[in-house]
Design a protein around this motif. Structure first.
Motif, mmCIF file in Angstrom:
data_model
loop_
_atom_site.group_PDB
_atom_site.id
_atom_site.type_symbol
_atom_site.label_atom_id
_atom_site.label_comp_id
_atom_site.label_asym_id
_atom_site.label_seq_id
_atom_site.Cartn_x
_atom_site.Cartn_y
_atom_site.Cartn_z
ATOM 1 N N GLN A 120 0.838 -1.194 0.000
ATOM 2 C CA GLN A 120 0.000 0.000 0.000
ATOM 3 C C GLN A 120 0.876 1.248 0.000
ATOM 4 N N SER A 121 0.267 2.391 -0.334
ATOM 5 C CA SER A 121 0.982 3.654 -0.215
ATOM 6 C C SER A 121 1.178 3.941 1.275
ATOM 7 N N PRO A 122 2.163 4.761 1.624
ATOM 8 C CA PRO A 122 2.365 5.073 3.050
ATOM 9 C C PRO A 122 1.115 5.640 3.726
ATOM 10 N N SER A 123 0.361 6.479 3.023
ATOM 11 C CA SER A 123 -0.835 7.065 3.642
ATOM 12 C C SER A 123 -1.935 6.014 3.826
ATOM 13 N N GLN A 124 -2.109 5.095 2.871
ATOM 14 C CA GLN A 124 -3.099 4.033 3.029
ATOM 15 C C GLN A 124 -2.704 3.092 4.167
ATOM 16 N N CYS A 125 -1.435 2.747 4.225
ATOM 17 C CA CYS A 125 -0.954 1.870 5.289
ATOM 18 C C CYS A 125 -1.124 2.554 6.645
ATOM 19 N N PHE A 126 -0.798 3.847 6.721
ATOM 20 C CA PHE A 126 -0.960 4.605 7.963
ATOM 21 C C PHE A 126 -2.416 4.553 8.421
ATOM 22 N N ASP A 127 -3.343 4.848 7.501
ATOM 23 C CA ASP A 127 -4.767 4.846 7.855
ATOM 24 C C ASP A 127 -5.214 3.481 8.362
ATOM 25 N N GLN A 128 -4.795 2.433 7.681
ATOM 26 C CA GLN A 128 -5.171 1.072 8.095
ATOM 27 C C GLN A 128 -4.582 0.730 9.463
ATOM 28 N N LYS A 129 -3.299 1.043 9.662
ATOM 29 C CA LYS A 129 -2.647 0.737 10.941
ATOM 30 C C LYS A 129 -3.284 1.546 12.072
ATOM 31 N N LEU A 130 -3.662 2.799 11.792
ATOM 32 C CA LEU A 130 -4.298 3.627 12.817
ATOM 33 C C LEU A 130 -5.647 3.032 13.229
ATOM 34 N N ARG A 131 -6.450 2.614 12.248
ATOM 35 C CA ARG A 131 -7.732 1.981 12.570
ATOM 36 C C ARG A 131 -7.535 0.727 13.413
ATOM 37 N N THR A 132 -6.596 -0.110 12.996
ATOM 38 C CA THR A 132 -6.309 -1.345 13.728
ATOM 39 C C THR A 132 -5.836 -1.027 15.140
ATOM 40 N N HIS A 133 -4.977 -0.032 15.272
ATOM 41 C CA HIS A 133 -4.453 0.378 16.583
ATOM 42 C C HIS A 133 -5.599 0.808 17.505
#
Length: 141
Positions: free
Chosen positions: A46-59
């Motif tokens: 994923q792009s860094p911003s997509q990965c960030f959003d996904q990781k933030l939701r999971t967190h």
């Protein structure tokens, strides 16, 4: 000539201080491709911003805890929390609105548990990126 030199010195000083305080919003950072990089997102497809959003939701989901005090008092609501990932890649909470104080404290705890990451970059310089996240607390049935 002295006035011109004084004016140039003043303007140079103002611009150099202004650049140190740049904070981009999440939307602007995503458009420019300079999002902070969450740990393990470097190897993501994923792009860094997509990965960030996904990781933030999971967190948020993994760290979510309904405060006992809020359960006892039957409190629920949505807390909106504004924070930045600063130039060092650490979280700083800026503002918390909505919900009861117990819910706000729980939301702050979730956000402060975000791991340190690589900060967003503006060219070669680290830059702070601002995020706003709503966290909804619903009473368990």
């Amino acid at each position: 000539m002295k006035k011109l030199l004084l004016l140039l010195t003043f303007l140079t000083t103002v611009f150099s201080f202004a650049q140190d305080a740049i904070i981009l919003s999440q939307e602007n950072a995503n458009e420019k491709g300079i999002s902070p990089i969450w740990p393990k997102c470097e190897k993501s497809r994923q792009s860094p911003s997509q990965c960030f959003d996904q990781k933030l939701r999971t967190h948020i989901i993994q760290k979510f805890e309904y405060p006992d005090e809020a359960l006892d008092e039957g409190l629920s609501g949505t807390v909106t929390i504004e924070f930045i990932i600063n130039k060092k890649g650490k979280v700083e909470v800026l503002e918390v609105t909505g919900g009861h104080r117990y819910l706000q404290l729980a939301a702050i705890k979730i956000i402060r548990a975000i791991p340190k990451m690589k900060p967003g970059l503006w060219g070669e310089k680290p830059i702070a990126i601002a995020y706003t996240v709503p966290i909804t607390f619903r009473k368990p049935q």
